[in-house]
Scaffold this motif. Structure first.
Motif, short mmCIF file in Angstrom:
data_model
loop_
_atom_site.label_atom_id
_atom_site.label_comp_id
_atom_site.label_asym_id
_atom_site.label_seq_id
_atom_site.Cartn_x
_atom_site.Cartn_y
_atom_site.Cartn_z
N ASP A 1 -3.35 -2.47 -5.76
CA ASP A 1 -2.97 -2.87 -4.64
C ASP A 1 -3.87 -4.10 -4.14
N THR B 1 -4.87 -3.75 4.74
CA THR B 1 -5.64 -3.59 3.50
C THR B 1 -6.37 -4.78 2.84
N SER C 1 0.93 -1.29 0.06
CA SER C 1 0.04 -0.02 -0.14
C SER C 1 0.75 1.29 0.03
N TYR D 1 -4.84 3.12 2.88
CA TYR D 1 -4.31 2.72 4.40
C TYR D 1 -3.35 1.98 4.47
MG LIG Z 1 -1.97 -2.92 2.34
#
Ligand SMILES: [Mg+2]
Ligand SMILES: Nc1nc2c(ncn2[C@@H]2O[C@H](COP(=O)(O)OP(=O)(O)O)[C@@H](O)[C@H]2O)c(=O)[nH]1
Length: 435
Positions: free
Chosen positions: A266, A246, A226, A238
């Protein structure tokens, strides 16, 4: 006059539950039992528990009735009593009957859960999007379903207990714990996810047809995926020093220096012993990885288990049938490793790119590698695109590398370097090069 302030009790942090971890050494696998338990401890902490003891045993195979041997189980009973533990967490998945038997032996004051339940509990807290929540609920109910009998007495006896491993199903009325209803709910969740899958597939097809080249970030949980997405695209995902911070996929676009646009996604992090039920129910999230043109495997170079973590990542990629997608290893957090370690790692991973997502170190190097991958296997073609084909003109300028272009009465004649996929789209406009 201002109203009198109403008295509000000062909120107190919940008392962390006292957990005992249990691991069995089967003498195989890459991770030692202690290493695996350390990771389990981090998972337990993420979920709000305090680990007060560990218990391990060497076995060839699990004992059918209680997973650990009966002598060990007695040892566990006295440890639980002496240390006043609230919960016992097994590092391997327990069968429903093993879990029920252990709860019987340990008495109704001690919960017995396993790694899967713990991960599912964390996922339940961290899933933010509708799709993420549906996926987690499905995985949780599929896990609960065969265990309902045990959970039932659990819920009836200790409705106020709550805490780790028991948050899922929270708020559900007793009736909903009925098997039939759970089955129905599982069906509904599957339907809802299938609907979302169709939508995702349509979006994904549109992206494919637009020729946009896609990169997926995959890697162990907490490797810095992330943070890297945020650094490269200015996204605000986040990122936290926590396992599974996440869960929901986020896609952002990015312009390479030559002007070409790509997307970066992501996704959920991986972990060793990632439950298969979870992989199955995270199908739509993992579809983003499967649909990628390039998988960037992000690893934490400062973690002593970096090699094993990358192996675990490869295992999950194999399970979702993504092992043949071109990939690139990125060793992150190089701001906190010694030059010696960096040298050792560059011998182990000669093709890896060292970066620090946090500091922004070597982002250019990484982007260069991505751009190189993006044009690998390209061929050079010449096309004539009529001026009324605005979408195609845009595509040529955004997605292809333009070598030469001339504006003629009949349209744009351009010599471009394109991927096989784009060559297919532009097939009707191809002309034989005149030079
Ligand atoms: Mg993450
Ligand atoms: N020192 C250092 N820490 C990093 C770096 N990249 C990420 N982190 C930290 O590692 C933790 C996990 O990062 P995150 O992006 O949430 O990892 P993810 O689980 O792979 O998405 C966070 O506390 C980040 O601040 C880096 O390059 N250097």
């Amino acid at each position: 006059m201002a109203k009198a302030q109403r008295f509000k009790p000062i909120p107190t942090a919940p008392v962390p539950e006292r957990a005992i971890l249990v691991g069995v050494d089967f003498g195989k696998g890459e991770w030692s039992v202690e290493e695996s338990l350390s990771e389990l401890e981090r998972l337990a902490q993420t979920d709000g528990a305090e680990v007060i003891a560990r218990l391990t045993q060497k076995l060839d195979t699990p004992v059918p009735k209680t997973f650990i041997g009966s002598g060990k189980a007695q040892e566990l009973v006295s440890l639980v009593t002496r240390l006043e533990a609230d919960v016992v967490i097994f590092d391997d998945e327990l069968s429903p009957s093993q879990q029920a038997n252990l709860e019987k032996i340990l008495g109704s004051h001690t919960k017995v859960i396993d790694r899967t339940a713990l991960i599912l509990d964390i996922f339940g807290v961290h899933a933010k999007t509708r799709e993420g929540r549906l996926q987690v609920q499905l995985a949780q109910l599929q896990y609960l379903y065969p265990r309902l009998r045990g959970m039932w007495s659990h819920l009836v006896g200790e409705q106020t207990r709550g805490g780790i491993g028991s948050r899922f199903g929270q708020g559900e009325s007793q009736l909903e714990v009925d098997r039939r209803l759970v089955r129905k709910r599982i069906g509904m969740l599957k339907d809802a996810l299938a609907d979302l899958d169709v939508r995702r597939a349509t979006q994904s097809k549109a992206r494919w047809e637009s020729g946009v080249w896609r990169v997926a970030l995959a890697g162990y949980t907490n490797a810095g995926k992330s943070t890297l997405l945020n650094r490269l695209t200015g996204a605000e995902v986040y990122a936290k020093d926590e396992l599974f911070a996440t869960l929901d996929p986020t896609t952002r676009s990015l312009n390479l220096s030559e002007g070409r646009k790509i997307t970066l996604t992501d996704t959920v992090g991986f972990i060793q012993k990632l439950p298969t039920t979870l992989i199955k129910s995270f199908n739509s999230t993992l579809a983003e990885v499967k649909a990628a043109d390039l998988i960037v495997k992000v690893a934490d170079a400062s973690d002593s288990h970096v090699v094993k973590q990358l192996q675990a990542v490869d295992e999950v990629l194999q399970q979702i049938d993504a092992q043949d997608i071109p990939s690139l290893i990125v060793l992150n957090k190089c701001d906190v490793i010694s030059p010696e370690l960096k040298r050792t790692l560059s011998v182990t991973f000669p093709a890896a790119e060292f970066v620090s997502a946090y500091k922004g170190t070597n982002m250019d190097g990484l982007l260069y590698r991505i751009a190189k991958e993006a044009s690998a296997g390209n061929s050079v073609i010449t096309v004539r695109i009529p001026y009324d084909k605005g979408i195609l003109l845009k595509m040529v300028h955004e997605q292809a590398q333009v070598i030469r272009e001339e504006y003629h009465d009949t349209g744009l004649i351009a010599t471009i370097s394109v991927s096989a996929r784009m060559e297919q789209t532009l097939e009707p406009y191809k002309i034989i090069a005149q030079s």
